[in-house]
Design an enzyme around this catalytic site. Structure first.
Site, short mmCIF file in Angstrom:
data_model
loop_
_atom_site.label_atom_id
_atom_site.label_comp_id
_atom_site.label_asym_id
_atom_site.label_seq_id
_atom_site.Cartn_x
_atom_site.Cartn_y
_atom_site.Cartn_z
N HIS A 261 -23.02 57.74 21.94
CA HIS A 261 -24.31 57.01 21.98
C HIS A 261 -25.40 57.89 21.37
O HIS A 261 -25.25 58.33 20.22
CB HIS A 261 -24.58 56.59 23.43
CG HIS A 261 -25.72 55.67 23.66
ND1 HIS A 261 -26.36 54.95 22.68
CD2 HIS A 261 -26.35 55.33 24.83
CE1 HIS A 261 -27.31 54.22 23.21
NE2 HIS A 261 -27.35 54.42 24.51
N HIS A 302 -20.33 50.84 14.84
CA HIS A 302 -21.30 50.30 15.81
C HIS A 302 -20.69 49.09 16.49
O HIS A 302 -19.97 48.32 15.85
CB HIS A 302 -22.60 49.89 15.12
CG HIS A 302 -23.75 49.76 16.06
ND1 HIS A 302 -23.97 48.61 16.80
CD2 HIS A 302 -24.71 50.62 16.43
CE1 HIS A 302 -25.03 48.78 17.55
NE2 HIS A 302 -25.50 50.00 17.36
N ASP A 360 -27.75 57.06 13.92
CA ASP A 360 -27.60 58.50 14.18
C ASP A 360 -27.12 59.29 12.97
O ASP A 360 -27.16 60.52 12.97
CB ASP A 360 -26.62 58.72 15.34
CG ASP A 360 -27.22 58.25 16.65
OD1 ASP A 360 -26.68 57.30 17.25
OD2 ASP A 360 -28.27 58.80 17.04
C1 SDX Z 1 -25.83 54.44 19.06
O1 SDX Z 1 -25.15 50.05 21.23
C2 SDX Z 1 -26.15 50.44 20.53
O2 SDX Z 1 -27.00 49.65 20.11
C3 SDX Z 1 -26.21 51.95 20.28
C4 SDX Z 1 -27.33 52.45 19.38
C5 SDX Z 1 -28.72 52.21 20.02
O3 SDX Z 1 -29.70 52.16 19.27
O4 SDX Z 1 -28.80 52.21 21.28
O5 SDX Z 1 -27.27 51.81 18.14
C6 SDX Z 1 -27.23 53.96 19.18
O6 SDX Z 1 -25.23 54.80 20.03
C7 SDX Z 1 -25.15 54.36 17.71
C8 SDX Z 1 -23.66 54.82 17.76
C9 SDX Z 1 -23.63 56.34 17.78
N1 SDX Z 1 -22.20 56.80 17.98
C10 SDX Z 1 -21.49 57.29 16.97
O7 SDX Z 1 -21.87 57.35 15.81
C11 SDX Z 1 -20.11 57.82 17.40
C12 SDX Z 1 -19.05 57.37 16.39
N2 SDX Z 1 -18.85 55.92 16.51
C13 SDX Z 1 -17.78 55.43 17.33
O8 SDX Z 1 -17.49 56.22 18.44
C14 SDX Z 1 -17.87 53.92 17.60
O9 SDX Z 1 -18.08 53.33 16.39
C15 SDX Z 1 -18.90 53.39 18.57
C16 SDX Z 1 -18.82 54.08 19.89
C17 SDX Z 1 -20.29 53.52 18.03
C18 SDX Z 1 -18.60 51.90 18.78
O10 SDX Z 1 -17.45 51.81 19.52
P1 SDX Z 1 -16.67 50.45 19.61
O11 SDX Z 1 -17.50 49.26 19.31
O12 SDX Z 1 -15.92 50.48 20.89
O13 SDX Z 1 -15.73 50.56 18.37
P2 SDX Z 1 -14.20 50.49 18.43
O14 SDX Z 1 -13.73 51.74 19.11
O15 SDX Z 1 -13.81 49.16 18.97
O16 SDX Z 1 -13.87 50.56 16.88
C19 SDX Z 1 -13.18 49.55 16.28
C20 SDX Z 1 -12.19 50.29 15.35
C21 SDX Z 1 -11.23 51.20 16.11
O17 SDX Z 1 -10.08 51.32 15.31
P3 SDX Z 1 -8.78 50.35 15.64
O18 SDX Z 1 -8.46 50.54 17.10
O19 SDX Z 1 -9.24 48.94 15.30
O20 SDX Z 1 -7.70 50.87 14.72
O21 SDX Z 1 -12.94 51.15 14.47
C22 SDX Z 1 -12.55 52.51 14.71
C23 SDX Z 1 -11.92 52.54 16.07
O22 SDX Z 1 -11.00 53.64 16.17
N3 SDX Z 1 -13.76 53.31 14.66
C24 SDX Z 1 -13.86 54.49 14.07
C25 SDX Z 1 -15.20 54.87 14.22
N4 SDX Z 1 -15.86 53.93 14.91
C26 SDX Z 1 -14.97 52.96 15.18
N5 SDX Z 1 -12.95 55.26 13.42
C27 SDX Z 1 -13.41 56.44 12.93
N6 SDX Z 1 -14.69 56.87 13.03
C28 SDX Z 1 -15.60 56.11 13.67
N7 SDX Z 1 -16.85 56.54 13.78
#
Ligand code: SDX
Length: 428
Positions: A261, A302, A360
């Site tokens: 997050h 996201h 971010d």
């Molecule tokens: C913020 O919610 C908000 O609005 C948050 C925010 C706000 O203003 O409050 O926007 C701020 O928190 C932004 C996000 C910051 N976090 C990161 O950048 C960390 C990296 N991102 C991931 O951890 C992830 O994308 C999340 C946590 C942001 C979202 O998680 P989800 O929605 O549970 O995504 P998911 O795990 O369901 O992903 C779907 C697929 C998965 O692969 P499969 O299982 O389909 O094979 O996408 C992949 C994930 O493994 N994936 C990624 C990835 N993000 C998702 N793979 C590699 N790198 C990534 N960053």
């Protein structure tokens, strides 16, 4: 008024159940599932991917189109034409303040900027190298200790003053955490300085370039609110027990700190430093795309956006300006980030999953232009987001709420008896 739209559900026991559909002003309608309880069955949605926890009129995100509206205004226009304080007023009260109302609001905030010695002592009680998010959370509990007995959260004027207190004191507390990490004394706010000007002054002791203050003000707008993100949802759940509002906001700090997050801005800088050069980008992209490798591309992906995060595009655009303003035009990490985003967006894994840079991805780079340690980046996020947390706290009280108490799918042991012989401690 037409009949309420409904859906018919066939339940596991073969019964059918009609459920009301609530119509959204924008975006997805919702199915009101509470009647499931009368039929002894729950909905199941870990992580709330398809669950609306509340009604809200504050922010709307169209994840497919990459649109973000605060009270109907596009984030691009708010960032271009407004100040963080006027946006914080908009989020809480629903309308942008006219000049007279803004002047009063700004005065109500600036006069509350100083913090009491009790809060300074809480901050200074931490080890100097403690992560500043841990210190900030404790300082907010300190505010709950200072402002508790006289708080009637049902009173609108009390809620207004609580919001002014929090918005006023967050910059001072964030700056105090930073000064403590440096082993240096707090710099007291100057009554004649503006809100962001004072924040930057309390960080460094130098009155900032007005253009730098304006750039940071825009950064706070971009972090102000974002629907029911993890930390805002946490604040709502915590506040639903009628607890002290500063304690509810402290729970938001805990959730925002996580690298999934608001802690991602710090994690992005760590990742860019680990990648080091453009030559290593492919290796890290492959690792991120390998589901057996726990490495994720920080700042990418996201829950809601399946297109560019509009905030990331604005921040990317301002990075060059801010880096040049602080003499860091040749910031290698920004160039590396641009190249990394470009290569990732050409990779099938990222394309198929609609993974784009989020708020971010570039924000840490723009924050590094402030010559702050990476550990301070989530605190800048919290400084902006406290306006959103407060607006959701206010909204839930105005709407009326029940305590948030989710149910579960129980998969544990069936009923059994304690064995005759069980281990006993030597002393009770
Ligand atoms: C913020 O919610 C908000 O609005 C948050 C925010 C706000 O203003 O409050 O926007 C701020 O928190 C932004 C996000 C910051 N976090 C990161 O950048 C960390 C990296 N991102 C991931 O951890 C992830 O994308 C999340 C946590 C942001 C979202 O998680 P989800 O929605 O549970 O995504 P998911 O795990 O369901 O992903 C779907 C697929 C998965 O692969 P499969 O299982 O389909 O094979 O996408 C992949 C994930 O493994 N994936 C990624 C990835 N993000 C998702 N793979 C590699 N790198 C990534 N960053």
């Amino acid at each position: 008024m037409g009949d309420t739209p409904r859906v018919t559900l066939r339940l596991p026991n073969g019964e059918t159940l009609e459920l009301d559909v609530e119509t959204a002003r924008l975006g997805q309608d919702v199915i009101a599932i509470a009647p499931l309880l009368q039929h002894d069955v729950f909905a199941y949605d870990p992580g709330f991917l398809a669950t609306a926890s509340c009604q809200s009129a504050i922010t709307y995100i169209d994840g497919e189109a990459g649109v973000l509206l605060h009270r109907g205004y596009p984030i691009e226009e708010l960032a271009e034409h407004c100040s963080y304080l006027s946006v914080s007023y908009l989020l809480m009260h629903g309308e942008l303040p006219d000049q007279a109302r803004l002047d009063t609001y700004v005065d109500d905030i600036l006069q509350r900027t100083p913090v009491r010695d009790n809060l300074k002592r809480i901050v200074q009680s931490f080890p100097q190298d403690a992560h500043p998010m841990s210190i900030l959370g404790a300082a907010l509990y300190g505010m709950a200790g200072l402002y508790h007995s006289e708080i009637d959260i049902q009173d609108e004027t009390t809620r207004y003053h609580i919001a002014c207190q929090m918005i006023a004191k967050m910059p001072t507390l964030v700056a105090l955490c930073h000064r403590h990490n440096l082993g240096q004394e707090l710099i007291e706010p100057q009554p004649e300085f503006g809100y962001v000007e004072n924040f930057l002054y309390m960080l460094s002791g130098e009155r900032p370039d007005p253009k730098l203050a304006e750039a940071v003000d825009k950064l706070l707008i971009l972090h102000a609110d974002h629907e029911q993100n993890a930390s805002t949802a946490t604040v709502r759940v915590c506040a639903s027990s009628d607890t002290n509002p500063f304690a509810a906001l402290a729970s938001g700090i805990g959730s925002l700190w996580g690298p999934a997050h608001g802690g991602a801005n710090e994690a992005v800088l760590n990742m860019l430093e680990e990648i080091g050069s453009v030559d290593s980008i492919e290796e890290y992209i492959e690792r991120a795309a390998d589901s057996s490798d726990p490495f994720r591309l920080m700042g990418f992906g996201h829950r809601v956006y399946k297109n560019f995060d509009p905030r990331a595009l604005i921040i990317r655009g301002r990075c060059e300006e801010m880096l040049a303003m602080t003499g860091q035009a040749d910031n290698g990490l920004f160039q590396l980030a641009l190249r990394l985003a470009e290569i990732a967006r050409q990779n099938d894994y990222f394309i198929e999953r609609n993974l784009y840079p989020n708020v971010d991805f570039y924000s840490g780079i723009i924050m590094s232009a402030l010559n702050l340690p990476k550990t301070m980046f989530p605190l800048i996020f919290a400084l902006g987001r406290c306006a959103g947390w407060l607006s959701h706290w206010n909204e839930m009280i105005v709407q009326g709420y029940r305590i948030s108490r989710p149910r579960q799918l129980y998969v544990g042991q069936e009923r059994r008896s304690v064995p005759a012989q069980v281990g006993q401690p030597k002393r009770i």
